[in-house]
Motif scaffolding. Sequence first.
Motif, PDB file in Angstrom:
ATOM      1  N   PRO A  42       0.825  -1.215   0.000  1.00 33.11           N
ATOM      2  CA  PRO A  42       0.000   0.000   0.000  1.00 33.11           C
ATOM      3  C   PRO A  42       0.856   1.260   0.000  1.00 33.11           C
ATOM      4  O   PRO A  42       1.973   1.294   0.536  1.00 33.11           O
ATOM      5  N   ALA A  43       0.310   2.301  -0.587  1.00 31.75           N
ATOM      6  CA  ALA A  43       1.041   3.568  -0.680  1.00 31.75           C
ATOM      7  C   ALA A  43       1.250   4.214   0.672  1.00 31.75           C
ATOM      8  O   ALA A  43       2.104   5.099   0.826  1.00 31.75           O
ATOM      9  N   SER A  44       0.481   3.792   1.662  1.00 26.71           N
ATOM     10  CA  SER A  44       0.629   4.372   2.997  1.00 26.71           C
ATOM     11  C   SER A  44       1.944   3.972   3.660  1.00 26.71           C
ATOM     12  O   SER A  44       2.387   4.632   4.615  1.00 26.71           O
ATOM     13  N   LEU A  45       2.590   2.928   3.174  1.00 31.17           N
ATOM     14  CA  LEU A  45       3.882   2.490   3.717  1.00 31.17           C
ATOM     15  C   LEU A  45       4.996   3.236   2.999  1.00 31.17           C
ATOM     16  O   LEU A  45       5.179   3.095   1.784  1.00 31.17           O
ATOM     17  N   ASN A  46       5.736   4.010   3.755  1.00 30.72           N
ATOM     18  CA  ASN A  46       6.820   4.806   3.194  1.00 30.72           C
ATOM     19  C   ASN A  46       8.123   4.013   3.285  1.00 30.72           C
ATOM     20  O   ASN A  46       8.625   3.769   4.380  1.00 30.72           O
ATOM     21  N   PRO A  47       8.696   3.603   2.147  1.00 25.89           N
ATOM     22  CA  PRO A  47       9.918   2.789   2.201  1.00 25.89           C
ATOM     23  C   PRO A  47      11.127   3.536   2.747  1.00 25.89           C
ATOM     24  O   PRO A  47      12.105   2.903   3.158  1.00 25.89           O
ATOM     25  N   LEU A  48      11.082   4.851   2.763  1.00 27.32           N
ATOM     26  CA  LEU A  48      12.198   5.612   3.309  1.00 27.32           C
ATOM     27  C   LEU A  48      12.179   5.624   4.839  1.00 27.32           C
ATOM     28  O   LEU A  48      13.238   5.764   5.470  1.00 27.32           O
ATOM     29  N   ARG A  49      11.006   5.455   5.410  1.00 27.55           N
ATOM     30  CA  ARG A  49      10.891   5.554   6.858  1.00 27.55           C
ATOM     31  C   ARG A  49      10.534   4.215   7.512  1.00 27.55           C
ATOM     32  O   ARG A  49      11.106   3.861   8.546  1.00 27.55           O
ATOM     33  N   GLU A  50       9.602   3.486   6.920  1.00 32.70           N
ATOM     34  CA  GLU A  50       9.104   2.274   7.556  1.00 32.70           C
ATOM     35  C   GLU A  50      10.101   1.132   7.409  1.00 32.70           C
ATOM     36  O   GLU A  50      10.639   0.901   6.326  1.00 32.70           O
TER      37      GLU A  50
END
Length: 270
Positions: free
Chosen positions: A41-49
């Motif tokens: 999902p777009a709600s998961l930020n790969p830079l932070r999560e």
Amino acid sequence: MRTGTHLLGRASGDVVAPAVLGFTGLGCAAVFFVVLHALAPASLNPLREPMSDYALADGVGWMFPVGVGFIAIGGAGATLGLARSGLLGTGWLRWAMTVIVTSAIGTAVFPTDEDFPLSLTAEIHRYAAITLFVAVPVAAMLAATAHGHDAWLLATGLVATGLLVVFLLSHLAVMPQALQDLRGLFQRVLVVVDLAILGRFCRAAHRATMSNTASGTSDTASRTQDTTPRASDTASGTSDTTPRASDTASRTSDTMRGECTGSVLPGVPG
């Protein structure tokens, strides 16, 4: 020739199996992680999560433990390859590779969760993942110094160590907020570097085993050649044991002369 072919075929199987297992496991892990990020999902930020949070995504979360499981398979292939090529040894490197495989299995089997405080499975997942991240650069530096100076492996191990330190510190308030917001990026780069290190182990084990196999095949062929009678030697031996025609003719002539000399005519003294 049949013996040589059999030995070569058996050695080739020993060479290919660990390398294929290792490279296949690592390649599948990379594919699953890429697909997971593409479908998450777009709600998961790969830079932070952190990547562990992707295991909680509906529909695609199962790809994360499968990908980590493939890391365990790749590590097992690398370990078997190093053992068969004689590069694993019996010391710290063997222990480090064993920790890599077992901690990857623990990370895959025990998922994280969203509860706080963390559940027991989430705690096991966290510490297993940290152990995995620590064991890979340790194994890289042990291997780099145990069998000659591998500059690439040593440098990559140091890079992985630096990324791990930054990633762990990014969870603390001592780091600037900008770096805390990049903890997911640090972790993903660390995973890529760790996969590269394990791939290097597979490649080194494959090349060393191929070299040992080629050397053993050459020695076997040399010993076979030394113990096989040469055609010229066989012909020489046959020639030595076969009576010469001239010698036979000479002995026949002497016999005939003896018979003529020894014969007694009637009335004539012999």
